[in-house]
Enzyme design. Structure first.
Site, mmCIF file in Angstrom:
data_model
loop_
_atom_site.group_PDB
_atom_site.id
_atom_site.type_symbol
_atom_site.label_atom_id
_atom_site.label_comp_id
_atom_site.label_asym_id
_atom_site.label_seq_id
_atom_site.Cartn_x
_atom_site.Cartn_y
_atom_site.Cartn_z
ATOM 1 N N CYS A 65 31.539 44.118 45.423
ATOM 2 C CA CYS A 65 31.487 45.214 44.005
ATOM 3 C C CYS A 65 30.288 46.383 43.558
ATOM 4 C CB CYS A 65 32.339 44.273 42.412
ATOM 5 S SG CYS A 65 33.755 44.094 42.673
ATOM 6 N N HIS A 117 37.063 46.122 52.783
ATOM 7 C CA HIS A 117 36.716 45.928 53.557
ATOM 8 C C HIS A 117 36.459 45.819 54.892
ATOM 9 C CE1 HIS A 117 35.769 41.760 53.233
ATOM 10 N NE2 HIS A 117 34.842 41.615 53.594
ATOM 11 N N HIS A 149 38.583 50.496 69.642
ATOM 12 C CA HIS A 149 38.497 49.855 71.071
ATOM 13 C C HIS A 149 38.366 51.137 71.391
ATOM 14 C CE1 HIS A 149 39.265 45.718 72.602
ATOM 15 N NE2 HIS A 149 38.638 45.960 71.994
#
Ligand SMILES: O=P(O)(O)O[C@H]1O[C@H](CO)[C@@H](O)[C@H](O)[C@H]1O
Ligand SMILES: O=P(O)(O)O[C@H]1O[C@H](CO)[C@@H](O)[C@H](O)[C@H]1O
Lengths: 351, 351
Positions: free
Chosen positions: B55, B166, B281
């Site tokens: 945070c 994240h 990729h």
């Protein structure tokens, strides 16, 4: 530049059975773990549960009655992924939409009439019976099918819902990816070096000792140099053996013994019935029985997920799925831990 | 013989990006599930948790202070699997004991200052910021490193301990196994057919429609013909694009939009914040920037584990680890389910 220490410095190791690399980052064990913890396995498993479809004398999902078996017991999987008569999907011109027929059989094999034992707690003679039955099944199904996969999923963490000691045997009309890759690698090595890959490997490991977990005159268990799972092991005969059916009576007894020793150490590591998937790889069968398969060496792989404790496993996710497998302790550290554990099981079997 | 029905008859499908096969046994969905169920994800995640190291304004494990960020935020992983200066392990003559130096960097990237949002609940402009930052990181790290792996592990089931939105970015001095294999496959296809594999594939799927989940003028999401995970998807641009840095501003906006649509459907499938590992990729970087990489096409893989409900996942164990991957519903069934789900999220974001 600091001198290289495998416990401190990440590096890559080559897996010659899969022609791929594993990232070894042993310093990662220092990171704290705040992630998911697994439920501990059921504490008390009753010896006989009238609702368990694997117990002797019980009725299975499809209405069939199990015999009152007193040793091993084999039956056809009630929900088989492979069936003998699936029609052919037909062919497609486009190379990006290719399919093939898949045919085979799936069997389930109970190891013992009791639900509250596992292989390490079974008597040696009882484990020999399991090995004898494996041999029988490979010979029977391998007469026609090119691949017979014996595998055991143990523990809820490994998708196994039933505590009753059992394994599965899936035979297929195709050589699956993993054995096909292993076949290619062993063949190429043999052609180049004139010796079976795993025979040479076993000799080297028996001399080096640092990755040996248990050994006997006929068998060797190591944490392979290229292990990906934290406490992964490779079980190898010392002499050149293509298939499980080629083992002598003495070698089967030795196998029962070494399996009991390995699995006892596994259970003792975190004082829990150690979850894993294991399986046998030997030379292909069916139409391949007539070919020269001298590049093959029989072996079993053990893939256990636990990393830090009975409830913290290694997650093969993210980087591992998209890029490359990564391990958090060295194979030598894992082997040393297992080697130093007692060969007496932390639990005693009540007869 | 019955006529072939992919929902009833097991068959093999070829994965041209990995040169391997998957066993499709859709009839297996009929078997009852008595195995492990996963814990439902945390119900309430606070917007700001003073103990959460991701945070804004909080202190991390290594004592560093996070800025009071209001968009994305990137920092070096406090427990990196790859570090820039690991010494070389040295060489060994024996082909069975090969190791190599591994060097790189590991970064963590927060998507948003709030812990209680995920990508599908973020505003389109906020997702564009994530894509812009991905682009920046690939350009920065890819200037020298041959491979930059962006990946997101989402959910405790995927080994992710932190609910804060994240992802991670690991750059390495080597081409990892998965992209190396994909590079070989795309190159061979291109040489043989004179067209990039995934460009041809996207065109075919856009016409066939049966595996399409969402699409727009620039982007296409399909459950690939060779999917192994139950609701696995492949996200593809429609025009030939080598790397994320080659996207135009409009294409990045389109990407934000299609990601939100896909991830909303994922969450709606079992009305849960859908766990997965995903990653990008694209053509290799660093020394490969100067080479001809026209066989490459940028794409993202989504690998979600859930199979039957918010708490029952697919276990890739036993047969899958030892022999071959196996799936329990057809890719067409999975695509149809996802396609028919609403594009409005079952939860509303509170601002
Ligand atoms: O880096 P994290 O989130 O601590 O760890 C997670 O992702 C890594 C990269 O995919 C994996 O190696 C770990 O097993 C997993 O727990
Ligand atoms: O056959 P079971 O025990 O029902 O199922 C288990 O083993 C199979 C073979 O490894 C896997 O495909 C399943 O995902 C797993 O849950």
């Amino acid at each position: 530049e600091a001198s290289f220490d495998p416990k401190e410095h990440q590096h890559l190791r080559y897996n010659p059975l899969r022609d791929s690399w594993v990232l070894v980052s042993a310093h990662r064990m220092k990171r704290p773990w705040a992630g998911q913890v697994e439920k501990p396995p059921e504490k008390h498993v009753p010896r006989h549960d009238p609702r368990n479809p694997l117990c002797p004398g019980n009725t299975r999902a499809n209405g069939e009655l199990n015999p009152d078996y007193d040793s091993t017991f084999v039956f056809e999987n009630d929900f088989p992924a492979l069936q003998p008569h699936a029609p052919d999907p037909g062919s497609c011109e486009d190379p990006l939409f290719q399919s093939k027929a898949a045919r085979g059989v799936c069997k389930v094999m109970c190891f013992h009439p009791w639900s509250d034992v596992t292989l390490p707690l079974m008597k040696k003679e009882e484990v020999v019976k399991v090995i004898d039955k494996w041999t029988e099944l490979v010979e029977e199904l391998g007469a026609t099918y090119p691949w017979v996969q014996i595998f055991e999923n143990k523990g809820a963490m490994m998708g196994c819902s039933n505590p009753h000691p059992h394994c599965q045997v899936w035979a297929s009309n195709f050589l699956p990816n993993e054995p096909a890759l292993s076949d290619r690698c062993q063949r190429a090595y043999h052609q180049k070096h004139g010796e079976p890959l795993l025979l040479h490997y076993a000799k080297q490991e028996a001399e080096k000792k640092e990755r040996v977990v248990v050994e006997s005159s006929d068998w060797l268990v190591v944490v392979p140099y290229w292990a990906t799972w934290p406490y992964q092991t490779l079980l190898l005969p010392r002499r050149h053996i293509l298939r499980i059916g080629d083992l002598t009576t003495a070698e089967r007894e030795g196998l029962a013994d070494i399996m009991k020793r390995l699995l006892t150490k596994y259970d003792n590591l975190f004082e829990v019935s150690f979850p894993y998937s294991m399986g046998w790889h030997g030379a292909p069968t069916g139409p391949h029985l007539k070919e020269d398969n001298s590049h093959w060496q029989l072996h079993a792989h053990y893939y256990p997920p636990l990393l830090r404790s009975a409830s913290v496993k290694k997650f093969m996710v993210g980087y591992e799925m998209l890029a490359q497998e990564q391990r958090d302790l060295t194979p030598e550290q894992a082997a040393e831990k297992l080697r130093n554990l007692p060969e007496e099981h932390f639990k005693t079997r009540e007869d």
